[in-house]
Scaffold this motif. Structure first.
Motif, PDB file in Angstrom:
ATOM      1  N   SER A   1       0.846  -1.196   0.000  1.00 62.32           N
ATOM      2  CA  SER A   1       0.000   0.000   0.000  1.00 62.32           C
ATOM      3  C   SER A   1       0.878   1.242   0.000  1.00 62.32           C
ATOM      4  N   GLY A   2       0.249   2.401  -0.236  1.00 66.46           N
ATOM      5  CA  GLY A   2       1.001   3.644  -0.246  1.00 66.46           C
ATOM      6  C   GLY A   2       1.691   3.911   1.075  1.00 66.46           C
ATOM      7  N   GLY A   3       0.993   3.646   2.174  1.00 70.76           N
ATOM      8  CA  GLY A   3       1.587   3.879   3.493  1.00 70.76           C
ATOM      9  C   GLY A   3       2.748   2.946   3.764  1.00 70.76           C
ATOM     10  N   GLU A   4       2.619   1.673   3.335  1.00 69.49           N
ATOM     11  CA  GLU A   4       3.705   0.714   3.552  1.00 69.49           C
ATOM     12  C   GLU A   4       4.943   1.094   2.729  1.00 69.49           C
ATOM     13  N   LYS A   5       4.722   1.513   1.489  1.00 68.09           N
ATOM     14  CA  LYS A   5       5.856   1.949   0.666  1.00 68.09           C
ATOM     15  C   LYS A   5       6.529   3.168   1.286  1.00 68.09           C
ATOM     16  N   GLN A   6       5.719   4.074   1.813  1.00 71.61           N
ATOM     17  CA  GLN A   6       6.271   5.287   2.397  1.00 71.61           C
ATOM     18  C   GLN A   6       7.151   4.959   3.599  1.00 71.61           C
ATOM     19  N   ARG A   7       6.706   3.998   4.399  1.00 65.79           N
ATOM     20  CA  ARG A   7       7.481   3.633   5.581  1.00 65.79           C
ATOM     21  C   ARG A   7       8.752   2.882   5.201  1.00 65.79           C
ATOM     22  N   ILE A   8       8.699   2.053   4.158  1.00 58.12           N
ATOM     23  CA  ILE A   8       9.924   1.382   3.700  1.00 58.12           C
ATOM     24  C   ILE A   8      10.923   2.417   3.189  1.00 58.12           C
ATOM     25  N   ALA A   9      10.413   3.401   2.444  1.00 53.17           N
ATOM     26  CA  ALA A   9      11.284   4.457   1.932  1.00 53.17           C
ATOM     27  C   ALA A   9      11.900   5.259   3.073  1.00 53.17           C
ATOM     28  N   LEU A  10      11.127   5.499   4.109  1.00 53.28           N
ATOM     29  CA  LEU A  10      11.654   6.224   5.262  1.00 53.28           C
ATOM     30  C   LEU A  10      12.729   5.398   5.956  1.00 53.28           C
ATOM     31  N   ALA A  11      12.486   4.106   6.110  1.00 49.87           N
ATOM     32  CA  ALA A  11      13.492   3.241   6.725  1.00 49.87           C
ATOM     33  C   ALA A  11      14.782   3.248   5.906  1.00 49.87           C
ATOM     34  N   ARG A  12      14.640   3.294   4.614  1.00 43.49           N
ATOM     35  CA  ARG A  12      15.807   3.330   3.730  1.00 43.49           C
ATOM     36  C   ARG A  12      16.639   4.587   3.980  1.00 43.49           C
ATOM     37  N   THR A  13      15.978   5.701   4.192  1.00 43.37           N
ATOM     38  CA  THR A  13      16.704   6.938   4.473  1.00 43.37           C
ATOM     39  C   THR A  13      17.309   6.913   5.871  1.00 43.37           C
ATOM     40  N   ILE A  14      16.587   6.331   6.825  1.00 43.57           N
ATOM     41  CA  ILE A  14      17.103   6.242   8.196  1.00 43.57           C
ATOM     42  C   ILE A  14      18.418   5.481   8.219  1.00 43.57           C
ATOM     43  N   LEU A  15      18.544   4.467   7.372  1.00 41.90           N
ATOM     44  CA  LEU A  15      19.786   3.687   7.329  1.00 41.90           C
ATOM     45  C   LEU A  15      20.987   4.544   6.957  1.00 41.90           C
ATOM     46  N   ARG A  16      20.771   5.580   6.152  1.00 40.96           N
ATOM     47  CA  ARG A  16      21.883   6.456   5.767  1.00 40.96           C
ATOM     48  C   ARG A  16      22.331   7.324   6.929  1.00 40.96           C
ATOM     49  N   ASP A  17      21.458   7.539   7.888  1.00 38.54           N
ATOM     50  CA  ASP A  17      21.753   8.355   9.068  1.00 38.54           C
ATOM     51  C   ASP A  17      22.282   9.740   8.675  1.00 38.54           C
ATOM     52  N   PRO A  18      21.562  10.473   7.805  1.00 39.05           N
ATOM     53  CA  PRO A  18      22.059  11.772   7.346  1.00 39.05           C
ATOM     54  C   PRO A  18      21.819  12.855   8.403  1.00 39.05           C
ATOM     55  N   PRO A  19      22.664  13.862   8.469  1.00 44.48           N
ATOM     56  CA  PRO A  19      22.464  14.952   9.426  1.00 44.48           C
ATOM     57  C   PRO A  19      21.304  15.877   9.052  1.00 44.48           C
TER      58      PRO A  19
END
Length: 626
Positions: free
Chosen positions: A509-527
């Motif tokens: 779903s759109g919400g599930e994709k959004q959360r996976i995408a957010l997790a992907r960015t969290i892994l980068r740990d950007p400032p």
């Protein structure tokens, strides 16, 4: 500038044709033969081997007629079996050696050709990777794919075999002519009488075929782009729900018919000219017999039956090679249209690139202060300013929210921070460094962007997550997904993190994709975190939970969020209200509400729409189609 969901659908509605200004070739960068030959420069050593093998093969090939002459004029009349055996052995040896040389030459030349094709594909792909978002918002994906696969694929025969065919034909022609002149210069001159006519006809055919091939490849690119758009998941959904299935099929049939007609025109171009020349090539040997017989009967002692037979044998090898050379040169002339299309991409200027001596930022040392200093911006090809004289500071470690109606410039502002575009005027800085003076790689490590238009690869969940951090452990994947409120759902799937997400993530779903995408960015740990309505597809309860997680994640980071659900930005340190690319208000939630200006009206509109309501979708991230 992590992968976490940068929108990938803008190209679908863009132009099929490239911007002429953007695609204009540099002086001297047209697809001439010299430039095509330059592609082979790194492989000079192997090409020298190929040329040597071709020369040996051509030299070997002209030995046979002399052996035949010896058989006819000496071995048979004099009944010399020793000479006959030697000549026959020589003919067998010539055949074996020629075959071995041809196979070896073919293997080496094919390896060189494939290496050139590999280099060309990589050059085009690597250059396109640096072209920037603006290029792809104005170019259909199918057009790009057509140039990489169809155009380069069509050039493969030229690169891998035609070049060696030309050299081989030239060597064969030179060797045959030398041998023919050695036998009788008069017969040789007569054999070449039709050559000027053949060259003239060939040039006419080549010019015509080149124009047809260019048109054919453009039509093929349009067809490929239409297939890519209409047969994607989004395209099928659109055509089915709009009742346009038959209309699209009819349009495809028309385009396919036009392409088929162009294929026929390309194949048949100059066929009558070729037929006339081929007929001349067949007639000349017969006339040569007549001329040789006339000289022989007339008492010319320089002509023997063996000489005439050997000469016709040489002539029979010369004519096909001459005909093949003209045909291949015609093919190359047509193929230059393909090279031109590919070189257009290679020569297209890169608008977003590292400056010489660009600064390499260390994400661990970045404080995260983002500032806009009198920034104005207009999308390429548009004279209308999307941002006008924007002055803005997003303090390090604080949450800055951007709000406003559609078209106010919010998403564009975020894209400038991620340097998907450069300002038309003014400067965007990070800790005082102009982003144009920072390397793209180090900026990508400092800025994480999560958009409402999430993009997932056709791969497993784990592979999608590790696209942002290839070395991430399983434990780190789980930790990031817990923060993004998606781990429990992933764990409930039969294959867990090995689940294939499907094209563009349509299994979720759109919400599930959004959360996976957010997790992907969290892994980068950007400032620095850029959140372009990162929770727009979530239900109220999940959004509340994830907002709390984001608040925890944002501690110590610079967060710039674009919000349409105003309830999600109550705790923002500053709220920037934008209208038509300008800042009209700034302050905290309470201050702006008390001021009773634009922000207060936005809040009133969202409250009138009911709980959880949002403003209109984000402003478009690309210029209008011209």
């Amino acid at each position: 500038m992590t992968v976490g969901g940068i929108g990938a659908g803008h190209g679908a509605g863009g132009r099929a044709r490239l911007d002429p200004d953007e695609m204009r070739l540099a002086p001297g960068q047209h697809a001439d033969v010299r430039r095509v030959l330059g592609l082979f420069a790194p492989y000079r050593g192997r090409i020298a081997v190929v040329l040597a093998l071709i020369a040996l093969g051509a030299a070997t090939g002209v030995v046979s007629p002399f052996l035949v002459r010896a058989i006819v004029d000496q071995a048979l009349p004099d009944r010399r079996l020793d000479l006959l055996a030697a000549c026959v052995g020589g003919l067998v040896a010539v055949t074996v050696v020629s075959t071995a040389l041809n196979v070896t030459q073919s293997m080496v030349s094919t390896r060189v050709g494939q290496a050139v094709m590999h280099d060309l594909r990589v050059d085009v792909y690597g250059h396109l990777q640096r072209m920037g978002l603006g290029f792809f918002t104005r170019t259909r994906t199918g057009e790009v794919q057509s140039r990489i696969f169809s155009d380069i694929g069509s050039m493969q025969a030229v690169v891998t075999s035609v070049m060696t065919q030309i050299v081989s034909a030239l060597a064969g022609i030179v060797m045959a002519l030398v041998a023919m002149i050695a036998m009788d210069w008069r017969l040789t001159l007569f054999s070449l009488v039709a050559t000027p006519l053949a060259v003239w006809m060939n040039r006419r055919v080549g010019t015509r075929r080149r124009a047809i091939v260019k048109t054919r490849q453009e039509k093929s690119a349009d067809l490929a782009a239409g297939i890519q758009e209409s047969l994607s998941v989004s395209g099928i959904l659109l055509s089915t729900t709009m009742g346009r299935t038959q209309a699209l099929t009819d349009r495809f049939a028309r385009d396919s018919r036009e392409l088929a007609d162009l294929e026929v025109s390309s194949e048949m171009a100059g066929r009558w000219n070729v037929a006339v020349f081929s007929s001349l090539m067949a007639i000349i040997p017969a006339l040569t017999y007549l001329l040789g017989g006339y000289l022989l009967v007339g008492g010319d002692r320089s002509i023997t039956i063996g000489t005439l037979v050997a000469f016709i044998a040489l002539q029979s090898s010369l004519m096909p090679q001459l005909n093949g050379l003209l045909r291949v040169s015609n093919q190359i002339s047509a193929s230059l249209a393909l090279f031109t299309r590919v070189f257009e991409y290679i020569d297209a200027p890169v608008t977003i690139a590292d400056r010489p001596g660009a600064l390499e930022l260390d994400p661990r040392a970045v404080a995260g202060t983002v500032a806009f200093d009198h920034v104005s911006f207009a999308y390429p090809g548009s004279e209308e300013l999307t941002l006008a004289d924007l002055d803005l500071v997003a303090p390090a470690g604080r949450h800055t929210a951007l709000v406003g109606h559609t078209g106010s410039g919010k998403t564009t502002t975020a894209y400038l921070v991620a340097r998907l575009y450069d300002p038309t005027s003014g400067a965007v800085t990070l800790d005082g460094h102009d982003l144009r003076d920072v390397t793209m790689t180090s900026l990508a490590a400092c800025v994480g962007l999560v958009s409402q238009e999430t993009y997932l690869l056709h791969a497993t969940i784990a592979e999608n997550l590790r696209f942002a951090a290839p070395e991430a452990t399983d434990e780190e994947l789980v930790a990031a997904c817990r923060i993004a409120q998606i781990h429990d759902h992933i764990a409930s799937l039969p294959e867990g993190y090995r689940t294939l997400v499907g094209e563009r993530g349509y299994r979720f779903s759109g919400g599930e994709k959004q959360r996976i995408a957010l997790a992907r960015t969290i892994l980068r740990d950007p400032p620095i975190l850029l959140l372009d309505e990162a929770t727009s597809a979530l239900d109220v309860r999940t959004e509340r939970a994830m907002s709390e997680a984001l608040e925890t994640l944002g501690q110590g980071r610079t967060v710039i969020s674009i919000a349409h659900r105003l309830s999600t930005i109550r705790s923002a340190d500053q709220i920037i209200v934008m209208r038509h690319g300008r800042i009209v208000e700034r302050g905290t939630y309470a201050e702006l509400l008390e001021a009773g200006g634009d922000f207060a009206q936005l809040v009133a509109q969202s409250e009138d729409s009911g709980p959880g309501a949002s403003l209109a979708p984000a402003d478009a991230a690309h210029p209008p189609v011209r």
